[in-house]
Scaffold this active site. Sequence first.
Site, PDB file in Angstrom:
ATOM      1  N   ARG A  10      71.595  78.459  29.014  1.00 38.83           N
ATOM      2  CA  ARG A  10      71.294  77.185  28.358  1.00 38.83           C
ATOM      3  C   ARG A  10      72.535  76.471  27.827  1.00 38.83           C
ATOM      4  O   ARG A  10      72.612  75.235  27.862  1.00 38.83           O
ATOM      5  CB  ARG A  10      70.305  77.427  27.214  1.00 38.83           C
ATOM      6  CG  ARG A  10      68.909  77.781  27.668  1.00 38.83           C
ATOM      7  CD  ARG A  10      68.070  78.333  26.517  1.00 38.83           C
ATOM      8  NE  ARG A  10      68.558  79.623  26.067  1.00 38.83           N
ATOM      9  CZ  ARG A  10      68.089  80.279  25.012  1.00 38.83           C
ATOM     10  NH1 ARG A  10      67.130  79.733  24.285  1.00 38.83           N
ATOM     11  NH2 ARG A  10      68.569  81.457  24.681  1.00 38.83           N
ATOM     12  N   TYR A  52      58.319  89.040  38.221  1.00 38.47           N
ATOM     13  CA  TYR A  52      58.276  88.635  39.611  1.00 38.47           C
ATOM     14  C   TYR A  52      57.862  89.889  40.403  1.00 38.47           C
ATOM     15  O   TYR A  52      57.574  90.922  39.818  1.00 38.47           O
ATOM     16  CB  TYR A  52      59.649  88.114  40.057  1.00 38.47           C
ATOM     17  CG  TYR A  52      59.924  86.673  39.656  1.00 38.47           C
ATOM     18  CD1 TYR A  52      59.588  86.194  38.390  1.00 38.47           C
ATOM     19  CD2 TYR A  52      60.529  85.782  40.540  1.00 38.47           C
ATOM     20  CE1 TYR A  52      59.839  84.885  38.031  1.00 38.47           C
ATOM     21  CE2 TYR A  52      60.784  84.467  40.183  1.00 38.47           C
ATOM     22  CZ  TYR A  52      60.437  84.022  38.934  1.00 38.47           C
ATOM     23  OH  TYR A  52      60.672  82.715  38.579  1.00 38.47           O
ATOM     24  N   GLN A  75      70.715  84.109  44.012  1.00 35.00           N
ATOM     25  CA  GLN A  75      69.656  84.947  43.460  1.00 35.00           C
ATOM     26  C   GLN A  75      68.490  84.936  44.437  1.00 35.00           C
ATOM     27  O   GLN A  75      67.898  83.896  44.691  1.00 35.00           O
ATOM     28  CB  GLN A  75      69.187  84.433  42.101  1.00 35.00           C
ATOM     29  CG  GLN A  75      68.143  85.344  41.459  1.00 35.00           C
ATOM     30  CD  GLN A  75      67.460  84.690  40.266  1.00 35.00           C
ATOM     31  OE1 GLN A  75      66.762  83.700  40.407  1.00 35.00           O
ATOM     32  NE2 GLN A  75      67.675  85.258  39.088  1.00 35.00           N
TER      33      GLN A  75
END
Length: 399
Positions: free
Chosen positions: A344, A168, A98
């Site tokens: 998660r 971002y 990423q």
Amino acid sequence: MTDIFTPARLGPITLRNRVIKAATFEGRTPDALVTDDLVEFHREVAAGGVGMTTVAYCAVAPGGRTDHHQLWMRPEAVAGLRKLTDAVHGEGAAASAQIGHAGPVANAASNRVPALAPTRMFSPLSMKVMRSPDEAGIREVIAAHANAARLAEESGFDAIEIHFGHNYLVSSFLSPLLNHRRDRWGGSLDNRARMAREIARAVREAVGDRLAVTAKLNMEDGRRGGLTVPESLQVAAWLEVDGALDALELTAGSSLLNPMLLFHGDAPRREFAKVLPGPARWGFRLVGRAFLKEYPYQEAFLLERARHFRRELSMPLILLGGITNLDTMNIARAEGFEFVAMGRALLREPNLLRRIQSDASTRSACVHCNACMPTIYTRTRCVFRPDRTMLTLEETPQL
């Protein structure tokens, strides 16, 4: 039983199944370089059965990090990254890097490099005013993404995920709430989308058809005045027409303004307050409830928004958010999503996919407490999972 566990094409590569380990910042690069700890983190997830694991987050420049401990793409990082990809490949999985620039989410005080934002604004992270890049500065950012992609290929990665989400830098340019520019990079949606489109094309040109190229795209920012689903749909349509991407991973929320829209579940306000430095801790006590909002957890919690994209687009889509069991994966496939991404649940049980393959009725042990979120400042982990090696198929963590 299901095609989730059959091989699937993603652009020029084939994954052994349709499950991707989503990018979840690992907090395991204290010197901004790969460590054995980071290698083991991804090797373990790969051994646990995913088709591909995503290394998060590989900043394209020193100022693109959320803090100075974060990995950034440079020649010195290649040897460590190659060790990581070799370990992942040794377990039969693919590896994705990423890449992105944190922009207004970057901590200028920690990085000792000015943070960037579409327009000048105050940063509560560094307590400084962020810099608005001019045309030359924007061109540098685009070139940095292409360079990072080339380094990722040299490091043995199979895929690139470009970060277009969570406010971002690219996401902040897309957001009318944050982008008040009056030049060709702001104003109209096509201007605000220019950076995303040019970065996608630059990355594709850098790696050709040798690597898969995906992007994580915000469907909405989750704040009044921010990017909306209809606007994001148009951006996605443009990205599809441009042809630089092999798939889109759909996300939502803002690390800067509304992070819980991405996570759902318990809001770990008390846990965050404990780990923040002094001034930030007191500020968080004042605004923490407004910053970390309550979004009750449910399976596939981003599906309703993502359906709009599935109806309008023909390109492959990756469904993220609340994917923890085979039933939900099958729902995603039935609705036309080519891949699913898990975060998660794999922090809690890196071998969850192996367990599901062994027993289709398996349910994740993740309780969606989100206490893992504040651990990014120390070492990202599930707080209920023993810090040891791979759990066996028979072991299920209990509270």
